[in-house]
Design an enzyme around this catalytic site. Structure first.
Site, mmCIF file in Angstrom:
data_model
loop_
_atom_site.group_PDB
_atom_site.id
_atom_site.type_symbol
_atom_site.label_atom_id
_atom_site.label_comp_id
_atom_site.label_asym_id
_atom_site.label_seq_id
_atom_site.Cartn_x
_atom_site.Cartn_y
_atom_site.Cartn_z
ATOM 1 N N CYS A 79 0.838 -1.207 0.000
ATOM 2 C CA CYS A 79 0.000 0.000 0.000
ATOM 3 C C CYS A 79 0.873 1.257 0.000
ATOM 4 O O CYS A 79 1.570 1.525 -0.961
ATOM 5 C CB CYS A 79 -0.987 -0.036 1.170
ATOM 6 S SG CYS A 79 -2.306 1.184 0.967
ATOM 7 N N HIS A 183 -4.062 -4.712 -0.277
ATOM 8 C CA HIS A 183 -3.706 -5.270 1.028
ATOM 9 C C HIS A 183 -3.829 -6.790 1.005
ATOM 10 O O HIS A 183 -4.899 -7.308 1.309
ATOM 11 C CB HIS A 183 -4.617 -4.697 2.109
ATOM 12 C CG HIS A 183 -4.320 -3.267 2.426
ATOM 13 N ND1 HIS A 183 -3.288 -2.895 3.244
ATOM 14 C CD2 HIS A 183 -4.886 -2.120 2.004
ATOM 15 C CE1 HIS A 183 -3.230 -1.578 3.333
ATOM 16 N NE2 HIS A 183 -4.194 -1.083 2.577
ATOM 17 N N GLU A 185 -2.800 -8.833 3.088
ATOM 18 C CA GLU A 185 -3.072 -9.313 4.456
ATOM 19 C C GLU A 185 -4.536 -9.142 4.834
ATOM 20 O O GLU A 185 -4.974 -9.598 5.877
ATOM 21 C CB GLU A 185 -2.154 -8.601 5.458
ATOM 22 C CG GLU A 185 -2.531 -7.172 5.816
ATOM 23 C CD GLU A 185 -2.223 -6.123 4.737
ATOM 24 O OE1 GLU A 185 -1.812 -6.499 3.621
ATOM 25 O OE2 GLU A 185 -2.407 -4.923 5.023
#
Lengths: 203, 261
Positions: A79, A183, A185
């Site tokens: 990001c 993202h 994650e």
């Protein structure tokens, strides 16, 4: 051991939790001189460009990161961590790390797209990257951003994402330096798989 | 284009899931973390936790719940309910929440929105707006779970919170909430038209047609669902299949390898 750079900006908890979930040993690193023995670094980040690059500089990361990159050691930007790799951003005045040539620009208004550009979208693979399985359908990832990188060297773009009538850079890579605008994650199983592929690609 | 999102909302009190109809008649419905993971596995795009019994004493329970959730949930999640200071925002984001939702506290202290957005970025500041139709047209903003009319105009308030840095709006029709008679399409369209940020529509979903209507016709980026999902009337895969059939972009469950988890 993977080092997750802790410079006070960030989604590092979720990155750390995702790496733990995948069984990869990792720890937060807040001292640049503590990264010597690490296998790879993750540069996370959420927030605004200027405060982030200023904190990174103040914590003494600029020179070690340049050296890390020059030595061809693995670094994953996530990001804002992708945007910091470029020379600068429309979002602020400060110079970026400049590890990749080009700048970060504001996403133009598009009638069909909310801003921030927030939500799930499929990646549009652009060139070979260890992060994506060339044989599998393009995975969907979770994006939250209002700015996107515009690299001077288009060859470093590994994936794009549809944005209104146009596209924006979703991932860049050049050897051991890989970075994603989305993202992983926070992108469910598809995101965990992408992180797993990155881990598998590490020397 | 980003896909329309389906977001289960878990109303909580004392660390357990509850869901009231029109905010009365609460009943216990399970462990929030387990439920969130089930919704993730089902293809939910995000999860929202609302602490409806938010109290100072309960804060520790909520932070602990967020921490427990962040260990096992790898899709974005938002936490709301009684968040009234930058310290409280900080604590919840540090515990692993991706976004916080501000409601009454934003009305009381609009600077909280600006302060939160400056510190953590607009992307993690959601402002929840509870709106009720005003006789004669327009909508008023209500707070305290719908008990108190602030006299603010919902459209003007939506513009103001976005200008102050809200990155997303969670818009609930108090007229529709709990009725299963459909979203307030007019309200949702008016707010989505008034601001550039994504609007999550909430309140009134009772059928697949209702969900499709709000996502197809109003500019809403997401639909929030509670009872319909919790009671098993509809499932996330059913909803997504229906939206896909109607040609709306949704994140598919297919195309993923099942080797992880």
């Amino acid at each position: 051991m993977i080092g997750v750079i802790d410079y006070g900006m960030g989604n590092l908890h979720s990155v750390e939790k995702a790496l733990h979930h995948l069984g990869a040993p990792c720890r937060r690193i807040d001292q640049a001189d503590a990264c010597g023995e690490l296998r790879a670094l993750v540069l996370p980040g959420v927030g605004a460009f200027d405060p982030a690059i200023e904190r990174l500089r103040a914590a003494g990361w600029e020179v070690p990161l340049r050296r890390w990159h020059a030595e061809g050691r693995p670094l994953l930007g996530i990001c804002l961590g992708l945007q910091l790799l470029f020379e600068g951003s429309d979002e602020g005045q400060a110079a970026g790390l400049g590890l990749l040539p080009g700048r970060v620009e504001a996403l133009p208004p598009e009638p069909q797209e909310p801003r921030p550009h927030m939500g799930w979208a499929p990646l549009l693979p652009a060139s070979a990257t260890p992060l994506l399985d060339p044989g599998a359908p393009a995975p969907w990832m979770y994006f939250v951003h209002s700015f996107a990188a515009v690299p001077r060297d288009g060859a470093c773009v590994t994936a794009r994402v549809g944005y209104g009538a146009t596209t924006a850079v979703a991932a860049v890579g050049c050897g051991a330096l890989q970075a994603v605008q989305f993202h992983p994650e926070k992108s469910g199983r598809a995101g965990l798989q992408l992180l797993q592929r990155w881990l598998d690609s590490l020397p | 284009m980003v896909a329309r999102r389906i977001i289960p909302c878990l109303d909580m009190a004392q660390g357990r899931v509850v869901k009231g109809v029109n905010f009365v008649g609460l009943r216990d419905a399970g462990d929030p973390v387990e439920l969130a993971c089930r919704y993730d596995a089902d293809g939910a795009d995000e999860v929202v936790f609302l602490d409806i019994a938010a109290s100072h004493q309960g804060r520790g329970t909520l932070v602990e719940l967020v921490r427990r959730t962040a260990e096992v949930l790898f899709i974005p999640f938002t936490v709301g309910g009684g968040i009234a200071s930058v310290d409280a925002i900080t604590e919840l984001l540090r515990a692993g929440a991706d976004k916080v939702s501000l409601n009454s506290s934003a009305v009381r202290d609009p600077d909280l929105i600006s302060a939160g957005a400056r510190r953590f970025g607009a992307q993690c500041i959601v402002v929840a707006i509870d709106a009720r139709r005003r006789p004669g047209g327009g909508w008023d903003v209500f707070v305290k779970g719908g008990r108190e009319n602030t006299g603010l105009d919902a459209l003007a308030w939506a513009r103001e919170v976005v200008q102050r840095g809200a990155g997303e709006l969670l818009l609930t029709s108090m007229d529709g909430d709990g009725t299963q008679q459909g979203y307030d399409l007019e309200l949702t369209a008016a707010v989505a038209e008034a601001v550039p940020v994504p609007v999550i529509a909430s309140g009134g979903a009772g059928s697949l047609d209702h969900i499709a209507a709000v996502l197809e016709r109003t500019g809403a980026a997401a639909a929030l669902l509670a009872s319909l999902l919790h009671d098993g009337v509809l499932t996330v895969p059913q909803i997504k299949a229906d939206l896909a059939r109607r040609g709306l972009p949704v994140r598919p469950l297919a195309g993923l390898d099942d080797s992880l988890r």
